[in-house]
Write a protein that holds these residues in place. Structure first.
Motif, PDB file in Angstrom:
ATOM      1  N   PRO A   1      17.312  -2.391  10.952  1.00 36.13           N
ATOM      2  CA  PRO A   1      17.159  -3.852  11.099  1.00 36.13           C
ATOM      3  C   PRO A   1      16.342  -4.481   9.962  1.00 36.13           C
ATOM      4  N   ALA A   2      15.291  -3.785   9.512  1.00 36.12           N
ATOM      5  CA  ALA A   2      14.461  -4.333   8.442  1.00 36.12           C
ATOM      6  C   ALA A   2      15.269  -4.460   7.151  1.00 36.12           C
ATOM      7  N   ASP A   3      16.044  -3.422   6.821  1.00 38.30           N
ATOM      8  CA  ASP A   3      16.877  -3.474   5.614  1.00 38.30           C
ATOM      9  C   ASP A   3      17.934  -4.564   5.729  1.00 38.30           C
ATOM     10  N   TYR A   4      18.528  -4.689   6.925  1.00 35.54           N
ATOM     11  CA  TYR A   4      19.559  -5.707   7.136  1.00 35.54           C
ATOM     12  C   TYR A   4      18.988  -7.105   6.946  1.00 35.54           C
ATOM     13  N   LEU A   5      17.786  -7.326   7.461  1.00 36.32           N
ATOM     14  CA  LEU A   5      17.156  -8.634   7.313  1.00 36.32           C
ATOM     15  C   LEU A   5      16.851  -8.944   5.841  1.00 36.32           C
ATOM     16  N   ILE A   6      16.391  -7.932   5.104  1.00 33.98           N
ATOM     17  CA  ILE A   6      16.122  -8.146   3.673  1.00 33.98           C
ATOM     18  C   ILE A   6      17.414  -8.472   2.937  1.00 33.98           C
ATOM     19  N   GLU A   7      18.508  -7.793   3.304  1.00 36.91           N
ATOM     20  CA  GLU A   7      19.797  -8.081   2.670  1.00 36.91           C
ATOM     21  C   GLU A   7      20.246  -9.509   2.972  1.00 36.91           C
ATOM     22  N   LEU A   8      20.000  -9.960   4.195  1.00 33.27           N
ATOM     23  CA  LEU A   8      20.321 -11.347   4.538  1.00 33.27           C
ATOM     24  C   LEU A   8      19.498 -12.308   3.681  1.00 33.27           C
ATOM     25  N   CYS A   9      18.209 -11.989   3.511  1.00 25.67           N
ATOM     26  CA  CYS A   9      17.320 -12.855   2.727  1.00 25.67           C
ATOM     27  C   CYS A   9      17.675 -12.853   1.246  1.00 25.67           C
TER      28      CYS A   9
ATOM     29  N   PRO B   1       0.796  -1.233   0.000  1.00 27.54           N
ATOM     30  CA  PRO B   1       0.000   0.000   0.000  1.00 27.54           C
ATOM     31  C   PRO B   1       0.827   1.281   0.000  1.00 27.54           C
ATOM     32  N   THR B   2       2.140   1.188   0.275  1.00 29.54           N
ATOM     33  CA  THR B   2       2.967   2.404   0.351  1.00 29.54           C
ATOM     34  C   THR B   2       3.854   2.576  -0.877  1.00 29.54           C
ATOM     35  N   THR B   3       3.783   1.670  -1.836  1.00 25.97           N
ATOM     36  CA  THR B   3       4.632   1.768  -3.027  1.00 25.97           C
ATOM     37  C   THR B   3       4.307   3.035  -3.816  1.00 25.97           C
ATOM     38  N   GLY B   4       5.344   3.778  -4.184  1.00 29.51           N
ATOM     39  CA  GLY B   4       5.162   4.988  -4.976  1.00 29.51           C
ATOM     40  C   GLY B   4       4.807   6.227  -4.179  1.00 29.51           C
ATOM     41  N   LEU B   5       4.753   6.116  -2.848  1.00 27.38           N
ATOM     42  CA  LEU B   5       4.400   7.267  -2.012  1.00 27.38           C
ATOM     43  C   LEU B   5       5.641   7.830  -1.329  1.00 27.38           C
ATOM     44  N   ASP B   6       5.623   9.146  -1.055  1.00 26.79           N
ATOM     45  CA  ASP B   6       6.738   9.741  -0.330  1.00 26.79           C
ATOM     46  C   ASP B   6       6.657   9.335   1.139  1.00 26.79           C
ATOM     47  N   ILE B   7       7.696   9.674   1.894  1.00 24.82           N
ATOM     48  CA  ILE B   7       7.800   9.184   3.273  1.00 24.82           C
ATOM     49  C   ILE B   7       6.706   9.753   4.172  1.00 24.82           C
ATOM     50  N   SER B   8       6.275  10.987   3.891  1.00 24.21           N
ATOM     51  CA  SER B   8       5.217  11.598   4.698  1.00 24.21           C
ATOM     52  C   SER B   8       3.871  10.926   4.429  1.00 24.21           C
ATOM     53  N   THR B   9       3.549  10.712   3.152  1.00 19.61           N
ATOM     54  CA  THR B   9       2.290  10.048   2.797  1.00 19.61           C
ATOM     55  C   THR B   9       2.295   8.606   3.276  1.00 19.61           C
ATOM     56  N   THR B  10       3.458   7.946   3.192  1.00 16.02           N
ATOM     57  CA  THR B  10       3.581   6.580   3.689  1.00 16.02           C
ATOM     58  C   THR B  10       3.259   6.515   5.173  1.00 16.02           C
ATOM     59  N   HIS B  11       3.778   7.482   5.923  1.00 16.68           N
ATOM     60  CA  HIS B  11       3.505   7.515   7.368  1.00 16.68           C
ATOM     61  C   HIS B  11       2.004   7.708   7.623  1.00 16.68           C
ATOM     62  N   GLN B  12       1.343   8.550   6.820  1.00 14.00           N
ATOM     63  CA  GLN B  12      -0.097   8.766   6.981  1.00 14.00           C
ATOM     64  C   GLN B  12      -0.876   7.477   6.732  1.00 14.00           C
TER      65      GLN B  12
ATOM     66  N   CYS C   1      -0.411  -6.505   5.457  1.00 17.43           N
ATOM     67  CA  CYS C   1       0.026  -5.847   4.218  1.00 17.43           C
ATOM     68  C   CYS C   1       1.459  -6.219   3.874  1.00 17.43           C
ATOM     69  N   THR C   2       1.714  -6.363   2.586  1.00 13.08           N
ATOM     70  CA  THR C   2       3.077  -6.581   2.120  1.00 13.08           C
ATOM     71  C   THR C   2       3.777  -5.232   2.010  1.00 13.08           C
ATOM     72  N   ILE C   3       5.031  -5.198   2.353  1.00 19.98           N
ATOM     73  CA  ILE C   3       5.832  -3.973   2.290  1.00 19.98           C
ATOM     74  C   ILE C   3       7.127  -4.298   1.561  1.00 19.98           C
ATOM     75  N   HIS C   4       7.419  -3.541   0.516  1.00 19.33           N
ATOM     76  CA  HIS C   4       8.638  -3.799  -0.257  1.00 19.33           C
ATOM     77  C   HIS C   4       9.864  -3.271   0.469  1.00 19.33           C
ATOM     78  N   GLN C   5       9.750  -2.071   1.016  1.00 24.40           N
ATOM     79  CA  GLN C   5      10.869  -1.464   1.728  1.00 24.40           C
ATOM     80  C   GLN C   5      10.296  -0.558   2.808  1.00 24.40           C
ATOM     81  N   VAL C   6      10.876  -0.601   3.998  1.00 23.68           N
ATOM     82  CA  VAL C   6      10.328   0.152   5.112  1.00 23.68           C
ATOM     83  C   VAL C   6      11.469   0.754   5.928  1.00 23.68           C
TER      84      VAL C   6
END
Length: 584
Positions: free
Chosen positions: A250-258, A172-183, A200-205
Motif C-alpha cells: 500500500p505504501a508503494d502504491y500510494l507513492i506511485e499515485l503521488c 534515518p533508514t537510507t542506505g541501510l539493509d532491511i535488517s538494520t532498517t528494522h532495528q 521521520c521522513t522515509i523515502h521508501q518503506v
C-alpha cells in the motif's frame, strides 16, 4: 527506558506554507496533527517537500515559512520554541569520529545535563542508553569506525540524554539493509512508547516496516495527500475509488499515485480527499488531546542545565582531545613551514652579516614574510568547512553557541600558530646571519608572530566563505596576489602610484613587511663589515636602505598598531560570517 517522563507533546498545525528565497512554493497550506507517544512517517516522492516540511516543523530552517495556527498541547507556540524542546537528526549522520562511543556520550552528557547531575548520575544515564540502543559492546570504539546502523543509533542515543519531547529524523533508514532498517525502526518505536513524539521522513518503506508506524503523513507536490494510520490506508483508497491490489505494498502504491504514475489527476484527487491534511484535524478534535498542563507553561520542558562557562570548558576539553588525536595536520603545518624557512635561510646564507649583500637581505625579508603569509593563510582555511555539518547539528540541538565554538577554535589554535610562526621565523633568522641584538630579535619575532596571526585569522575567515579546496585556492589568489603586489613584494614602495601607495599603508602585508624591515635594518645605528674583495659597500650602514625606500625607522609602533587593528577586525568579522553561514 526509565528516564523521567514529563508528559507528551501533541502538535497541531494549520495552513503551513514554505517557499525558497526565490519565491518557489515548496509547501502549500498543509495541515495536520501529531499526537505524543507516536511514531510518525513522512512519506512522499523525491522533491515533494518532505525534508522542507521536517526542517520547518522542527525549527531547523523556518525563515521563509508561515503557519496560520501552530499549537502544542492546545497552547499556541512557534517554531523557535519547537526547536528548544526537540532534537533533529539530518540524513547524513555527523559525529565526532575521533572520539569513542563512550567519550561522545560523556561530552554530550556534560553539555546537556551540566552540573546539576553528579558524575554517577551521568554514568548511569549513559550506561542505560548504551544498553537500550545496543551499543554497550562498542563503548571503546571510535565513532569513525562504527557501521552505518551503529552511527545512527549513537546519534539517537546522544540526543536522548537531554530527554527531548519531539525527535525529528530525516530519512534515518537510507542506505541501510532491511535488517538494520528494522532495528532502527524498532528503536524509534521504543522511544515513542516512552511518550515522545518521533517524526521521520522515509523515502521508501516495505509493508512490514510500514505497519510499525502509528501514523503516516504523505506529501505530494507540497500538499498533504493522506494522513492517518497505516492500517486505514487501504480503506481510504477504496473509499475514494483508488483500490490497491492485494499483492501490492500500500505504501508503494500510494507513492506511485503521488508520482502521477496513474495520472496527474489522482494527486489532486487525494489532496482533495484529505482536505490538504485538515480532514485529520476535523476528525481529531483538540478536546480529545490529553494535554499536559504546567504551572508556567510548556517552556519548562526545556532541559538545559549547563551554564555558559561550563559548556565552554567542556567544549575546550573535547576539542583538545580531538586535536591531540589528529596531530598529522599539526605536524605537517609545523614541519612544512619550518622546512621552507630553513630552505630560505640556506639560500640567503649569512647575508645579514655582509654589507655587500644588504639588498639580498632585503629579499630575504620578502621571502620569509611571504612564507608566513601563504603558509598561515592556507592551513586554517578548510578547518571550518570540514566540520560545518556537525557544528550545525550540535548548535540546533543546543550543545553550545556559535561564540563558544569560535572562541574554542581560536584559543586552541593560538599556541600552535605562535610556535609555528616564531620557530619558522627564528630558523631562517639564524641561518641568514641576522643580528643577535636582543631588541632587534624581539621586535622581529613580534612582527612575525603578529603577521602570522593576522593571516591565520584571514584564512579562517575565508573558511567561512568557501565549501571546497578549489574555491579556497581561487579566493586566496584573487585576494592575496594583488595585496602582495602593491605591498612591496613585487613593486618597490616608491614606485607605486600615489593612490595605491596610500592604500597599501593600511594593508597587513605592507605593515608586516615594513615592520620586519625596521627590525632588521633600523633601530640603533650599526655598521656591517664590508668584504675585502669589495671596493666600497654603500649599505655598510644598513639603515640607509630604509631611507632609500622611504621607510621611517620610528614607524614600527604604527605598523604594529595596524596589525593589531587587522587582527581584531578580522576576528570579529569572522565570528559574524560564521554565525551567518551556520544559519543558512
Amino acid at each position: 527506558m526509565e528516564q523521567e517522563k514529563n508528559g507528551t507533546c501533541d502538535l497541531y498545525f494549520e495552513k503551513l506554507s514554505s517557499a525558497t528565497d526565490k519565491g518557489k512554493q515548496i509547501l502549500d497550506n498543509v495541515s495536520g496533527g501529531f499526537k505524543g507517544g507516536s511514531l510518525i512517517a513522512i512519506l512522499g516522492p523525491s522533491g515533494s517537500g518532505k525534508t522542507t516540511f521536517l526542517n520547518v516543523l522542527s525549527g531547523y530552517r523556518y525563515q521563509n515559512a508561515t503557519c496560520e495556527s501552530l499549537k502544542m498541547n492546545g497552547e499556541n507556540t512557534d517554531f523557535e520554541h519547537l526547536a528548544s524542546i526537540s532534537c533533529y537528526l539530518t540524513q547524513d549522520i555527523h559525529l565526532n569520529d575521533l572520539l569513542t562511543v563512550e567519550e561522545n556520550m560523556r561530552f554530550a552528557a556534560d553539555f546537556k545535563l551540566g552540573v546539576t547531575h553528579s558524575q554517577n548520575e551521568k554514568n548511569a544515564i549513559i550506561t542505560e542508553l548504551l544498553d537500550s540502543f545496543g551499543l554497550s559492546t562498542t563503548r571503546t570504539t571510535k565513532a569513525g569506525k562504527l557501521s552505518g546502523g551503529e552511527r545512527k543509533r549513537l546519534a539517537l542515543a546522544l540526543e536522548m540524554i537531554s530527554d527531548p519531547k519531539i525527535i525529528y529524523l530525516d530519512e534515518p533508514t537510507t542506505g541501510l539493509d532491511i535488517s538494520t532498517t528494522h532495528q532502527i525502526l524498532a528503536y524509534l518505536k521504543k522511544i515513542a512508547s516512552t511518550g515522545r513524539t518521533v517524526i521521520c521522513t522515509i523515502h521508501q518503506v516495505c509493508a512490514s516496516h510500514f505497519e510499525l508506524f502509528d501514523l503516516a503523513y504523505v506529501i505530494a507536490d507540497g500538499q498533504c495527500a493522506y494522513q492517518g494510520r497505516p492500517q486505514d490506508l487501504v480503506p481510504f483508497l477504496d473509499e475514494h475509488g483508488l483500490p490497491c491490489n492485494i499483492y501490492h505494498n500500500p505504501a508503494d502504491y500510494l507513492i506511485e499515485l503521488c508520482c502521477g504514475d496513474f495520472g496527474k489527476d489522482k494527486v489532486g484527487h487525494l489532496v482533495k480527499a484529505a482536505h490538504n491534511g485538515a480532514a485529520y484535524i476535523r476528525s481529531h478534535s483538540e478536546d480529545e488531546i490529553p494535554t499536559t498542563k504546567r504551572k508556567n507553561g510548556i517552556k519548562h520542558l526545556v532541559n538545559d542545565n549547563a551554564t555558559w562557562s561550563y559548556k565552554f570548558q567542556v567544549l575546550m576539553r573535547r576539542e583538545y582531545v580531538k586535536m591531540s588525536r589528529n596531530l598529522l595536520l599539526t605536524y605537517l603545518r609545523f614541519l612544512g613551514s619550518n622546512f621552507l624557512s630553513f630552505a630560505i635561510g640556506v639560500i640567503f646564507w649569512n647575508v645579514g652579516a655582509d654589507a655587500s649583500k644588504v639588498l639580498f637581505n632585503h629579499n630575504w625579508v620578502i621571502a620569509i614574510t611571504s612564507n608566513i603569509i601563504l603558509g598561515g593563510l592556507l592551513c586554517p582555511i578548510l578547518s571550518f568547512p570540514m566540520e560545518m555539518d556537525l557544528i550545525k547539528r550540535e548548535l540546533h540541538n543546543r550543545y553550545y553557541t556559535v561564540l563558544q565554538y569560535y572562541l574554542t577554535v581560536v584559543l586552541l589554535d593560538l599556541p600552535v600558530s605562535l610556535i609555528t610562526f616564531v620557530s619558522s621565523g627564528l630558523i631562517s633568522y639564524y641561518f641568514s646571519g641576522q643580528s643577535t641584538e636582543t631588541d632587534r630579535t624581539i621586535l622581529y619575532v613580534i612582527f612575525i608572530a603578529m603577521l602570522g596571526n593576522v593571516v591565520n585569522a584571514i584564512g579562517f575567515f575565508f573558511g567561512t566563505l568557501v565549501i571546497s579546496f578549489n574555491s579556497a585556492i581561487a579566493l586566496c589568489c584573487l585576494t592575496q596576489v594583488p595585496m602582495l603586489a602593491v605591498s612591496g613584494y613585487a613593486i618597490m614602495f616608491q614606485d607605486l602610484p600615489w593612490m595605491l601607495e596610500k592604500i597599501s599603508l593600511a594593508g597587513y602585508a605592507r605593515t608586516g613587511l615594513q615592520g620586519c624591515l625596521i627590525a632588521v635594518f633600523g633601530l640603533a645605528p650599526r655598521k656591517l663589515p664590508c668584504p675585502e674583495e669589495e671596493d666600497y659597500c654603500f649599505y655598510k650602514e644598513p639603515h640607509r636602505l630604509l631611507v632609500e625606500f622611504g621607510i621611517d625607522p620610528n614607524d614600527y609602533a604604527l605598523c604594529l598598531n595596524v596589525l593589531i587593528a587587522w587582527l581584531i577586525t578580522v576576528r570579529i568579522v569572522t565570528y559574524f560570517s560564521m554565525k551567518y553561514r551556520l544559519s543558512l
